[in-house]
Design a protein around this motif. Structure first.
Motif, PDB file in Angstrom:
ATOM      1  N   ALA A  43       1.156  -1.267   0.131  1.00  0.00           N
ATOM      2  CA  ALA A  43      -0.308  -0.254  -0.147  1.00  0.00           C
ATOM      3  C   ALA A  43       0.738   1.342   0.166  1.00  0.00           C
ATOM      4  O   ALA A  43       0.250   2.546   0.198  1.00  0.00           O
ATOM      5  CB  ALA A  43      -0.936  -0.019   1.336  1.00  0.00           C
ATOM      6  N   GLU A  75      -6.710  -3.867   4.910  1.00  0.00           N
ATOM      7  CA  GLU A  75      -8.129  -2.742   4.393  1.00  0.00           C
ATOM      8  C   GLU A  75      -7.078  -0.733   4.503  1.00  0.00           C
ATOM      9  O   GLU A  75      -7.621  -0.710   3.693  1.00  0.00           O
ATOM     10  CB  GLU A  75      -9.690  -3.092   3.689  1.00  0.00           C
ATOM     11  CG  GLU A  75     -10.167  -2.552   5.008  1.00  0.00           C
ATOM     12  CD  GLU A  75      -9.876  -3.682   6.442  1.00  0.00           C
ATOM     13  OE1 GLU A  75      -9.238  -4.347   6.157  1.00  0.00           O
ATOM     14  OE2 GLU A  75     -10.714  -3.121   7.492  1.00  0.00           O
ATOM     15  N   LYS A  76      -7.121  -0.988   5.797  1.00  0.00           N
ATOM     16  CA  LYS A  76      -7.031   1.106   5.836  1.00  0.00           C
ATOM     17  C   LYS A  76      -5.344   0.885   6.216  1.00  0.00           C
ATOM     18  O   LYS A  76      -4.684   1.601   6.372  1.00  0.00           O
ATOM     19  CB  LYS A  76      -7.108   0.366   7.447  1.00  0.00           C
ATOM     20  CG  LYS A  76      -8.734   0.735   7.417  1.00  0.00           C
ATOM     21  CD  LYS A  76      -9.716   1.155   8.623  1.00  0.00           C
ATOM     22  CE  LYS A  76     -10.748   1.290   9.081  1.00  0.00           C
ATOM     23  NZ  LYS A  76     -11.812   0.362   8.949  1.00  0.00           N
ATOM     24  N   GLU A  77      -4.622  -0.026   5.413  1.00  0.00           N
ATOM     25  CA  GLU A  77      -3.531   0.232   5.037  1.00  0.00           C
ATOM     26  C   GLU A  77      -2.782   1.620   4.276  1.00  0.00           C
ATOM     27  O   GLU A  77      -4.031   1.659   3.476  1.00  0.00           O
ATOM     28  CB  GLU A  77      -2.363  -0.603   5.056  1.00  0.00           C
ATOM     29  CG  GLU A  77      -2.265  -2.370   5.811  1.00  0.00           C
ATOM     30  CD  GLU A  77      -0.890  -1.671   6.761  1.00  0.00           C
ATOM     31  OE1 GLU A  77      -0.381  -1.152   7.489  1.00  0.00           O
ATOM     32  OE2 GLU A  77      -0.967  -2.741   7.165  1.00  0.00           O
ATOM     33  N   LYS A  94      -4.949   4.806   6.002  1.00  0.00           N
ATOM     34  CA  LYS A  94      -5.391   5.276   4.404  1.00  0.00           C
ATOM     35  C   LYS A  94      -4.195   6.624   4.372  1.00  0.00           C
ATOM     36  O   LYS A  94      -4.165   7.249   4.114  1.00  0.00           O
ATOM     37  CB  LYS A  94      -6.031   5.352   4.347  1.00  0.00           C
ATOM     38  CG  LYS A  94      -7.017   4.497   3.892  1.00  0.00           C
ATOM     39  CD  LYS A  94      -8.465   4.019   2.946  1.00  0.00           C
ATOM     40  CE  LYS A  94      -8.513   2.884   2.579  1.00  0.00           C
ATOM     41  NZ  LYS A  94      -8.652   2.014   2.047  1.00  0.00           N
ATOM     42  N   THR A  96      -1.317   8.546   2.945  1.00  0.00           N
ATOM     43  CA  THR A  96      -0.753   8.621   2.145  1.00  0.00           C
ATOM     44  C   THR A  96       0.137   9.313   2.378  1.00  0.00           C
ATOM     45  O   THR A  96       0.711  10.146   3.205  1.00  0.00           O
ATOM     46  CB  THR A  96      -1.671   9.372   1.327  1.00  0.00           C
ATOM     47  OG1 THR A  96      -2.025  10.610   1.758  1.00  0.00           O
ATOM     48  CG2 THR A  96      -2.761   8.374   0.430  1.00  0.00           C
ATOM     49  N   ASN A 117      -8.426  11.154   9.616  1.00  0.00           N
ATOM     50  CA  ASN A 117      -7.559   9.780   9.129  1.00  0.00           C
ATOM     51  C   ASN A 117      -7.429   8.437  10.365  1.00  0.00           C
ATOM     52  O   ASN A 117      -6.680   8.024  10.530  1.00  0.00           O
ATOM     53  CB  ASN A 117      -6.392   9.604   8.652  1.00  0.00           C
ATOM     54  CG  ASN A 117      -6.092  10.293   7.089  1.00  0.00           C
ATOM     55  OD1 ASN A 117      -6.472  11.699   6.799  1.00  0.00           O
ATOM     56  ND2 ASN A 117      -6.224   9.549   6.216  1.00  0.00           N
TER      57      ASN A 117
END
Lengths: 124, 182
Positions: A43, A75-77, A94, A96, A117
Motif C-alpha cells: 500500500a 484494507e486501511k493500510e 490510509k 498517504t 484519518n
C-alpha cells in the motif's frame, strides 16, 4: 572485484561539520510506528516512511520511528500509530504522503490530532 | 508488489519475524547471461521440509492476525511468469535462503525499483540487525552494510537528513550504477 565503501571517510568529515549545529528540542520522545507487513508495503508504507523522516527533519523534531507487522486491518493500510507520552496512542489509516505531512505538522509538532484519518485510539 | 525493491523489503520482514539478526541481500544482473536474480539469506530459525513446501501456498501462514500469507507465493508467481526460477533452502535452526530469478529480457521481468529507499527503511527501522546489500553485474560489484555506517555515527544521528541523504547518494553512485551497467 568488490569495492568497499571508500566514502566512509566523507561521512566522518560530514559528521564533524554537522555536530556543531544545534540539536532538536529536548523532552520525552514521541514514538511513531509504521505497519510494514506485506499489506503495508504493497500500500506504500515505505514511501510514507521516507516522507515521515523528511518532515520530522524539516520540523526539527525528536521522534522515534519504529515498525510493526500486519495487525489485521490490511484494507486501511498504510497504517501509522502515534504515541505521545501521557496522551495514549492514536492509529491513523490510509496514510498517504500528503496525510503524513499533515500528521507531522499538526499532531507531532502541535499536538492536534488529524481527525479524518483516525481509525482507533488506545488510552494510556 | 511493484518492483524488486518492494519484494526485498517484504522478504526481509520474513527473516526478521524468524528472529534473524543477520540478513544478506544479493542482487545479480547481467545482460550477457539474460539474468536478474536475488538471493536473500538469513540466520533465523529456519523451516522444516513441510514448512518449506507450505510456504508458497497462499492459504498457509504462521501469522495469527489473518489466515492467508502472500509474500512468497507472489514472488514465486512473478519468477515463473518471467521464465525464472524460485528456490527456498532452509533447515530448522540453520536459517533460510530464498532465491528467485527472471529472464532479464522477458516482458514480465520486474524493474529493480528504488533500492535506496528500501535500504534506508532497513537503516532506520532495523538497527539491531545486520543487513548487507550486495550488487553484482558480472564484472563489478559493490557491498554495504547498515552496521558499518552506524559505526561512524552516534545513535541520535542515524535518522538525520544529512545521513539519509548521504546513504541515498552512496547507493545512487554505486549500487544503481552497477545495476544500470549490468
Amino acid at each position: 572485484m568488490s569495492k568497499k565503501i571508500k566514502s566512509l571517510e566523507d561521512l566522518r568529515k560530514l559528521r564533524q561539520e554537522k555536530e556543531k549545529l544545534t540539536s532538536p528540542r529536548e523532552g520525552d520522545n514521541i514514538q511513531v510506528i509504521i505497519g510494514m507487513g506485506t499489506c503495508g508495503i504493497a500500500a506504500g508504507a515505505r514511501d510514507v516512511m521516507l516522507t515521515l523522516l523528511d518532515e520530522i527533519n524539516r520540523h526539527n523534531l525528536k521522534v522515534n520511528v519504529t515498525q510493526t507487522g500486519c495487525i489485521g486491518m490490511c484494507e486501511k493500510e498504510p497504517l501509522l500509530d502515534v504515541v505521545v507520552p501521557g496522551e495514549g496512542r492514536i492509529t491513523y489509516g490510509k496514510v498517504t504522503q500528503d496525510v503524513v505531512k499533515q500528521i507531522v505538522s499538526q499532531h507531532l509538532a502541535n499536538g492536534q490530532i488529524v481527525k479524518q484519518n483516525v481509525v482507533g485510539k488506545i488510552e494510556e | 508488489m511493484k518492483d524488486l525493491s518492494h519484494v526485498i523489503l517484504d522478504l526481509v520482514q520474513n527473516s526478521i519475524s524468524a528472529d534473524a539478526d543477520q540478513v544478506s541481500i544479493e542482487v545479480f544482473k547481467s545482460k550477457k547471461q539474460n539474468l536478474l536474480s536475488v538471493c536473500i539469506t538469513d540466520n533465523g530459525k529456519g523451516m522444516n521440509e513441510q514448512e518449506v513446501k507450505k510456504s508458497t501456498d497462499p492459504y498457509y501462514t504462521t501469522r495469527t492476525t489473518r489466515d492467508i500469507g502472500l509474500g512468497l507465493p507472489l514472488i514465486k508467481m512473478m519468477a515463473k511468469q518471467a521464465d525464472g526460477d524460485f528456490k527456498i533452502n532452509s533447515k530448522p535452526q540453520n536459517g533460510t535462503c530464498v532465491y528467485f530469478s527472471f529472464a532479464l529480457e522477458h516482458w514480465d521481468c520486474p524493474p529493480v525499483g528504488d533500492l535506496a529507499a528500501t535500504f534506508i527503511s532497513f537503516f532506520v527501522l532495523q538497527q539491531d540487525i545486520t543487513i548487507s546489500l550486495k550488487v553484482d553485474n558480472g564484472s563489478e560489484s559493490f557491498e554495504l552494510s547498515n552496521q558499518e555506517i552506524y559505526d561512524e555515527l552516534s545513535a541520535d544521528q542515524i535518522t538525520k537528513q544529512w545521513v539519509l541523504d548521504w546513504v541515498k547518494e552512496l547507493i545512487e553512485d554505486n549500487i544503481m550504477k552497477i545495476l544500470r551497467e549490468g
